[in-house]
Design an enzyme around this catalytic site. Structure first.
Site, PDB file in Angstrom:
ATOM      1  N   ASP A 198       9.979 -11.471   9.463  1.00 16.08           N
ATOM      2  CA  ASP A 198       8.519 -11.545   9.396  1.00 16.08           C
ATOM      3  C   ASP A 198       8.030 -12.078  10.734  1.00 16.08           C
ATOM      4  O   ASP A 198       8.210 -13.261  11.032  1.00 16.08           O
ATOM      5  CB  ASP A 198       8.066 -12.467   8.262  1.00 16.08           C
ATOM      6  CG  ASP A 198       6.561 -12.380   8.017  1.00 16.08           C
ATOM      7  OD1 ASP A 198       5.806 -12.181   8.989  1.00 16.08           O
ATOM      8  OD2 ASP A 198       6.131 -12.497   6.856  1.00 16.08           O
ATOM      9  N   CYS A 253       8.978  -5.144  -5.135  1.00 20.39           N
ATOM     10  CA  CYS A 253       7.889  -5.547  -6.034  1.00 20.39           C
ATOM     11  C   CYS A 253       6.612  -5.761  -5.232  1.00 20.39           C
ATOM     12  O   CYS A 253       5.718  -6.493  -5.671  1.00 20.39           O
ATOM     13  CB  CYS A 253       8.255  -6.822  -6.787  1.00 20.39           C
ATOM     14  SG  CYS A 253       9.609  -6.648  -7.957  1.00 20.39           S
ATOM     15  N   ALA A 254       6.530  -5.140  -4.050  1.00 25.20           N
ATOM     16  CA  ALA A 254       5.376  -5.319  -3.178  1.00 25.20           C
ATOM     17  C   ALA A 254       4.444  -4.123  -3.263  1.00 25.20           C
ATOM     18  O   ALA A 254       3.498  -4.122  -4.053  1.00 25.20           O
ATOM     19  CB  ALA A 254       5.842  -5.565  -1.741  1.00 25.20           C
ATOM     20  N   ARG A 255       4.711  -3.084  -2.461  1.00 26.01           N
ATOM     21  CA  ARG A 255       3.907  -1.865  -2.485  1.00 26.01           C
ATOM     22  C   ARG A 255       4.816  -0.662  -2.258  1.00 26.01           C
ATOM     23  O   ARG A 255       5.739  -0.703  -1.443  1.00 26.01           O
ATOM     24  CB  ARG A 255       2.820  -1.892  -1.402  1.00 26.01           C
ATOM     25  CG  ARG A 255       1.660  -2.831  -1.706  1.00 26.01           C
ATOM     26  CD  ARG A 255       0.803  -2.305  -2.852  1.00 26.01           C
ATOM     27  NE  ARG A 255      -0.295  -3.209  -3.183  1.00 26.01           N
ATOM     28  CZ  ARG A 255      -1.201  -2.960  -4.130  1.00 26.01           C
ATOM     29  NH1 ARG A 255      -1.114  -1.850  -4.834  1.00 26.01           N
ATOM     30  NH2 ARG A 255      -2.163  -3.816  -4.380  1.00 26.01           N
ATOM     31  N   ASP A 279       9.172  -2.223  -8.990  1.00 28.85           N
ATOM     32  CA  ASP A 279       7.993  -2.447  -9.825  1.00 28.85           C
ATOM     33  C   ASP A 279       6.795  -1.651  -9.311  1.00 28.85           C
ATOM     34  O   ASP A 279       5.775  -1.569  -9.987  1.00 28.85           O
ATOM     35  CB  ASP A 279       7.646  -3.943  -9.860  1.00 28.85           C
ATOM     36  CG  ASP A 279       6.491  -4.261 -10.791  1.00 28.85           C
ATOM     37  OD1 ASP A 279       6.600  -3.942 -11.990  1.00 28.85           O
ATOM     38  OD2 ASP A 279       5.464  -4.799 -10.323  1.00 28.85           O
ATOM     39  N   GLU A 284       1.550   6.260  -9.075  1.00 26.20           N
ATOM     40  CA  GLU A 284       1.534   5.529 -10.337  1.00 26.20           C
ATOM     41  C   GLU A 284       0.483   6.120 -11.263  1.00 26.20           C
ATOM     42  O   GLU A 284      -0.670   6.299 -10.846  1.00 26.20           O
ATOM     43  CB  GLU A 284       1.263   4.039 -10.089  1.00 26.20           C
ATOM     44  CG  GLU A 284       2.335   3.373  -9.242  1.00 26.20           C
ATOM     45  CD  GLU A 284       2.083   1.893  -8.985  1.00 26.20           C
ATOM     46  OE1 GLU A 284       1.094   1.353  -9.543  1.00 26.20           O
ATOM     47  OE2 GLU A 284       2.855   1.278  -8.237  1.00 26.20           O
ATOM     48  N   HIS A 303       4.708  -1.717 -12.662  1.00 25.13           N
ATOM     49  CA  HIS A 303       3.758  -2.518 -11.871  1.00 25.13           C
ATOM     50  C   HIS A 303       3.260  -3.724 -12.675  1.00 25.13           C
ATOM     51  O   HIS A 303       2.063  -3.980 -12.805  1.00 25.13           O
ATOM     52  CB  HIS A 303       2.575  -1.669 -11.408  1.00 25.13           C
ATOM     53  CG  HIS A 303       1.946  -2.178 -10.152  1.00 25.13           C
ATOM     54  ND1 HIS A 303       1.364  -1.364  -9.213  1.00 25.13           N
ATOM     55  CD2 HIS A 303       1.818  -3.442  -9.652  1.00 25.13           C
ATOM     56  CE1 HIS A 303       0.894  -2.071  -8.210  1.00 25.13           C
ATOM     57  NE2 HIS A 303       1.152  -3.354  -8.460  1.00 25.13           N
TER      58      HIS A 303
END
Length: 346
Positions: A198, A253-255, A279, A284, A303
């Site tokens: 990051d 599980c982000a985007r 997720d 979607e 999601h």
């Protein structure tokens, strides 16, 4: 002077949560509440005029907003047409991290401040991420399904069929904001060695900061926590997956836009990856023809990473605090469209 507030909640962030939180934040304010219950998540959200991930119609909001100075919501659309028809509106509080259901630019042109609730679901999403890592590593969904179909699969105990423990494993986090920090703490507590890529975050002793290339080549488990930007869209594709160690696990599980899902399916089919857990998805709901539904060793949830009672309560509390700041004439803490300072109220 009485201030009219529209609570446009839904079946997750309930109107009573929004109203109770505002009353607790501004107990002496003269407020008159009206309510509108939107159908999400009983009915999926979608595009409304020029905004996305919204619930309800423009006509519903126009009618409900008549005379309202403040609107608090999670999914209600805020479009050009709604803004033009709602001259009394001054504050639109979106109780979610990304207020993409609001036309921020046009709201600013109309003098309507839009605020949001960053970090509301960080705890829930971090816990879900940890659960997805464990589910993928220990084959929990597959073995559960096997038992329900009458199969006692002791062959999962074969060496090549078992996954890693977190204790002693190297886990890489791509992105480390509010969710990633919590995931890093949980993993460290379980004995994992945590790597972080990051450019904007330094976790000190909690994790080892590395380049993306080094993270991918060293981590047995990779979990994504970056925001979607032009730079991060599609950042994990076939070359990056190929660089991961054989038998690695990838979790998102982000985007959905961060990852090439076809490349993941290819790597699972070839045996290069041990497992995956998702997720979020590029489309979607997932289309029935998607390879994600037929490729083995993928754990899927619809999601739901942020779905907890605490998330709903946090969302209401954060937006109620913004309403309190507005009523007191203080700058907003989480302005989404640049209107942070007090403005003239009707």
């Amino acid at each position: 002077m009485t201030v009219r507030v529209l609570a446009a909640g839904d079946h997750f962030v309930l109107n009573r949560l929004l109203i109770d939180a505002i009353r607790a934040e501004a107990p002496s304010a003269d407020l008159a509440f009206t309510e509108l219950t939107l159908p999400w998540p009983v009915e999926p959200f979608g595009r409304v005029a020029e905004v996305d991930e919204a619930s309800g119609t423009e006509d519903q909001l126009i009618e409900a907003l008549q005379g309202a100075e403040i609107c608090v919501t999670q999914m209600a659309p805020l479009t050009r047409r709604i803004l033009k028809a709602s001259p009394d509106l001054r504050l639109f509080g979106v109780s979610r991290g990304g207020p993409i259901n609001a036309n921020l630019e046009v709201a600013a042109e109309h003098g309507v401040a839009v605020c949001n609730a960053p970090g509301r679901n960080a705890g829930a999403t971090a816990e879900h991420t940890l659960g997805m890592i464990m589910a993928a590593a220990r084959r929990i969904p597959q073995t559960h399904t096997d038992l329900h179909t009458g199969q006692w699969r002791s062959d999962y105990y074969r060496y090549e069929a078992v996954g890693p423990e977190l204790d002693g494993s190297t886990v890489g986090l791509v992105g480390c904001g509010a969710v990633g920090r919590r995931v890093a703490r949980m993993l460290s507590a379980l004995g994992a060695h945590v790597l972080v890529y990051d450019p904007y975050t330094d976790l000190g002793d909690l994790a080892e900061s590395v380049t993306l290339e080094e993270l991918l080549t060293r981590a047995q488990i990779v979990t994504l926590h970056a925001r979607v930007t032009p730079e991060t869209t599609g950042m994990i594709g076939a070359p990056q997956i190929a660089a991961m160690p054989p038998g690695a696990i990838i979790v998102n599980c982000a985007r959905g836009a961060l990852l090439d899902y076809d490349a993941v399916c290819d790597a699972l089919d070839s045996g290069h990856l041990f497992g995956a857990a998702f997720d979020v998805f590029p489309e979607e709901p997932i289309p029935p023809s998607s390879r994600l539904l037929s490729t083995p060793n993928i754990t899927l949830t619809p999601h739901l990473a942020g779905a907890s009672k605490q998330t709903a309560a946090n969302a209401a509390r954060i937006i109620a605090q913004e309403v309190g700041r507005y009523l007191r004439g203080e700058p907003l803490a989480h302005s989404a469209n640049g209107l942070e300072k007090p403005f003239v109220r009707n």
